[in-house]
Design an enzyme around this catalytic site. Structure first.
Site, short mmCIF file in Angstrom:
data_model
loop_
_atom_site.label_atom_id
_atom_site.label_comp_id
_atom_site.label_asym_id
_atom_site.label_seq_id
_atom_site.Cartn_x
_atom_site.Cartn_y
_atom_site.Cartn_z
N HIS A 1 -20.41 -5.78 -11.26
CA HIS A 1 -20.12 -4.69 -10.31
C HIS A 1 -21.11 -4.76 -9.14
CE1 HIS A 1 -18.26 -0.42 -9.90
NE2 HIS A 1 -18.47 -0.97 -8.71
N GLU B 1 -18.51 0.22 -18.28
CA GLU B 1 -19.63 -0.49 -17.65
C GLU B 1 -20.95 0.07 -18.15
OE1 GLU B 1 -19.16 -0.64 -13.39
OE2 GLU B 1 -17.34 -1.84 -13.55
N ASP C 1 0.87 -1.18 0.00
CA ASP C 1 0.00 0.00 0.00
C ASP C 1 0.90 1.22 0.00
OD1 ASP C 1 -3.16 0.78 1.29
OD2 ASP C 1 -1.57 2.30 1.08
N ASP D 1 -15.13 -8.18 -11.01
CA ASP D 1 -16.42 -7.54 -10.70
C ASP D 1 -16.57 -6.20 -11.42
OD1 ASP D 1 -18.89 -7.36 -9.12
OD2 ASP D 1 -17.88 -5.74 -8.03
N ARG E 1 -11.55 -1.53 -9.34
CA ARG E 1 -12.02 -0.78 -10.50
C ARG E 1 -11.39 -1.35 -11.76
NH1 ARG E 1 -15.54 0.83 -7.92
NH2 ARG E 1 -16.18 2.95 -7.39
N1 LIG Z 1 -16.68 -3.50 -6.55
C1 LIG Z 1 -17.35 -2.62 -5.84
O1 LIG Z 1 -18.57 -2.59 -5.84
C2 LIG Z 1 -16.60 -1.63 -4.99
C3 LIG Z 1 -17.24 -1.08 -3.86
C4 LIG Z 1 -16.52 -0.22 -3.04
C5 LIG Z 1 -15.23 0.16 -3.37
N2 LIG Z 1 -14.66 -0.37 -4.49
C6 LIG Z 1 -13.29 0.01 -4.86
O2 LIG Z 1 -12.41 -0.38 -3.82
C7 LIG Z 1 -11.47 0.68 -3.62
C8 LIG Z 1 -10.92 0.59 -2.20
O3 LIG Z 1 -11.96 0.92 -1.30
P1 LIG Z 1 -11.65 1.19 0.25
O4 LIG Z 1 -12.96 1.52 0.88
O5 LIG Z 1 -10.83 0.09 0.78
O6 LIG Z 1 -10.78 2.52 0.14
P2 LIG Z 1 -9.68 3.05 1.17
O7 LIG Z 1 -9.48 4.49 0.81
O8 LIG Z 1 -10.07 2.71 2.56
O9 LIG Z 1 -8.38 2.20 0.80
C9 LIG Z 1 -7.66 2.39 -0.39
C10 LIG Z 1 -6.21 2.09 -0.09
O10 LIG Z 1 -5.49 2.18 -1.33
C11 LIG Z 1 -4.22 2.77 -1.02
N3 LIG Z 1 -3.66 3.35 -2.24
C12 LIG Z 1 -4.02 4.48 -2.86
N4 LIG Z 1 -3.26 4.66 -3.97
C13 LIG Z 1 -2.40 3.62 -4.02
C14 LIG Z 1 -1.37 3.24 -4.91
N5 LIG Z 1 -1.06 3.98 -5.99
N6 LIG Z 1 -0.69 2.10 -4.65
C15 LIG Z 1 -0.99 1.35 -3.57
N7 LIG Z 1 -1.95 1.66 -2.68
C16 LIG Z 1 -2.65 2.79 -2.90
C17 LIG Z 1 -4.53 3.79 0.04
O11 LIG Z 1 -3.36 4.11 0.79
C18 LIG Z 1 -5.57 3.10 0.88
O12 LIG Z 1 -5.00 2.42 1.98
C19 LIG Z 1 -12.30 1.95 -3.90
O13 LIG Z 1 -11.47 3.04 -4.24
C20 LIG Z 1 -13.16 1.53 -5.06
O14 LIG Z 1 -12.50 1.77 -6.28
C21 LIG Z 1 -15.31 -1.25 -5.30
#
Ligand SMILES: NC(=O)c1ccc[n+]([C@@H]2O[C@H](COP(=O)([O-])OP(=O)(O)OC[C@H]3O[C@@H](n4cnc5c(N)ncnc54)[C@H](O)[C@@H]3O)[C@@H](O)[C@H]2O)c1
Length: 324
Positions: free
Chosen positions: A279, A260, A169, A255, A231
C-alpha cells in the site's frame, strides 16, 4: 492555537505551523487514549488513525479535523458536521504518485523484472534471459475502471507509452470520457473482454465491492494483466488467486488488500505471477509533502474562518457556526 497530530508530519508540513501553534504529536492513532490533549485542541490531524463521535464531543475547542488523504471513513463525519467541524481532505495530492505506481507495475510485469532479477542473482543468467516473458506495452489496450484524478493521470501516462485507453466510470458521460482521451464503455463487462491490461481507480464502496469476480476474470484474455492500486475488495481476492494459479489471467500487480497488513499466509502474497507492494503507491516523497502541506494549509484556512472547499462534509457550512 493548538494542533494535535496522530503521527509526525514531514518537515515541510511542520514548517507551516512552526512558531504559530503548540503541537502535540501523539504517535498514536486513537485520540481517546490522549483525551486530555484534545481538551484544548483547535485542530486534530489524522495520518493513521480515527476519531469517533464520543471523542469529537469530548473535544470542546475543536474547530477542524485534517486528513492527509482523500478517504474519510476514519472520521465520524456526521458527528463532525453536527459540531460545525469541517473535515479537510487532500484531493489530487497523491494522484500522480499512484498513477506512476500503476504504470511501474504494468512495466515491471511486462518486462518480467522481478523474476529476472531473482534468477540472475541466483546465477541463472542464461535461463533468465530465455524465459520469454517480456512484452512491449506499446499498442496494447488498457481498460481503466474509474477515470477520476488518478484514473485520468494513469490514462495520460498510458497514452504516452503508446497504449490505447478504454474507460468505464459510473459517474462520467461518454463526452467526459472521450474528452479525457479514452474510448467509452457503458458497462465494464464489455471492456474486460478487450483489455490487455486492467487498472482499477474507483473508491471502495458497496457499489464497487467485488466488481471483479471469477465470472468476470473468466471473460478476460488469458494474457491479461490486472493492476489494483485502488482498494482491496474491489477484486474478489479468492477469485483472483484462483485465476492466477490456474492461468485464467497472466499476472496481477497488487498494492492494496482487503485486510492490511495481509496475514503472512495470505494466499494472494504467494500467488503465481503476482507483484506486491505494501500500500505504498501514494508514498512517494513528493506525494507525502503535498499531502501533509495541503492538510496543514486546509486546517489553517478553516481556523482563519475560511470556508475551505476541500472537505469531506461540505454540509458543515450550513451549521449555525458558519452562517454569519
Ligand atoms: N494505493 C494507494 O495508496 C491509493 C492512494 C490514493 C487513492 N487510492 C484509491 O484510489 C481511488 C481513486 O482515487 P481518485 O483520487 O482518483 O478519486 P476520484 O474521486 O478522483 O475518482 C474516482 C472515480 O471513480 C468513479 N466511480 C465511483 N464509483 C464508481 C463505480 N461504482 N463504478 C465506476 N466508477 C465509479 C467516480 O465517478 C470517479 O470518477 C480512491 O478512492 C482510493 O480508494 C489508493
Amino acid at each position: 492555537m493548538k494542533f494535535v497530530i496522530t503521527q509526525a508530519l514531514c518537515k515541510e508540513g511542520f514548517a507551516l505551523i512552526e512558531g504559530q501553534a503548540d503541537v502535540f504529536v501523539a504517535d498514536n492513532g486513537d485520540p481517546a487514549a490522549y483525551i486530555s490533549e484534545m481538551q484544548n485542541a483547535d485542530a486534530f490531524i489524522i495520518r493513521i488513525g480515527k476519531i469517533d463521535r464520543k471523542t469529537i464531543e469530548q473535544s470542546p475547542k475543536l474547530k477542524v479535523i485534517g486528513l492527509t488523504a482523500v478517504g474519510f471513513d476514519t472520521v465520524d463525519t456526521v458527528a463532525a458536521t453536527e459540531a460545525g467541524i469541517p473535515v479537510t481532505i487532500t484531493p489530487g495530492a497523491n494522484s500522480r504518485s499512484v498513477a506512476e505506481h500503476s504504470i511501474a507495475m504494468m512495466l515491471a510485469i511486462s518486462k518480467d523484472l522481478v523474476e529476472s532479477h531473482i534468477e540472475t542473482q541466483k546465477g541463472n543468467f542464461s535461463s533468465a534471459r530465455s524465459r520469454g516473458k517480456c512484452y512491449e506495452v506499446f499498442g496494447k489496450k488498457v481498460g481503466l475502471i474509474g477515470l477520476g484524478a488518478i484514473g485520468a493521470q494513469t490514462a495520460r501516462l498510458c497514452r504516452a507509452l503508446g497504449m490505447e485507453t478504454l474507460a468505464y466510470d459510473q459517474l462520467l458521460t461518454k463526452e467526459n470520457i472521450e474528452a479525457l482521451g479514452c474510448i467509452y464503455y457503458e458497462n465494464y463487462e464489455e471492456m474486460l473482454k478487450e483489455c490487455d491490461f486492467l487498472s482499477l481507480h474507483v473508491p471502495f464502496l458497496e457499489t464497487t465491492r467485488n466488481m471483479i469476480t471469477k465470472k468476470h476474470l473468466e471473460t478476460m484474455k488469458r494474457t491479461a494483466i490486472i493492476i489494483n492500486c485502488a482498494r482491496g475488495g474491489i477484486i474478489n481476492e479468492a477469485d483472483l488467486v484462483d485465476a492466477l494459479e490456474n492461468e485464467i489471467i497472466a499476472a496481477a500487480g497488487i498494492d492494496v488488500f482487503m485486510t492490511e497488513p495481509p496475514a503472512l499466509d495470505d494466499p494472494l502474497l504467494k500467488a503465481k505471477n503476482v507483484l506486491i507492494s505494501p500500500h505504498s503507491a501514494a508514498l512517494s516523497r513528493e506525494a507525502v509533502i503535498a499531502m501533509h502541506t495541503m492538510c496543514v494549509e486546509g486546517c489553517l484556512a478553516v481556523l482563519n474562518g475560511e470556508k475551505y472547499p476541500h472537505v469531506a462534509n461540505p454540509d458543515v457550512y450550513k451549521h449555525p457556526k458558519w452562517n454569519n
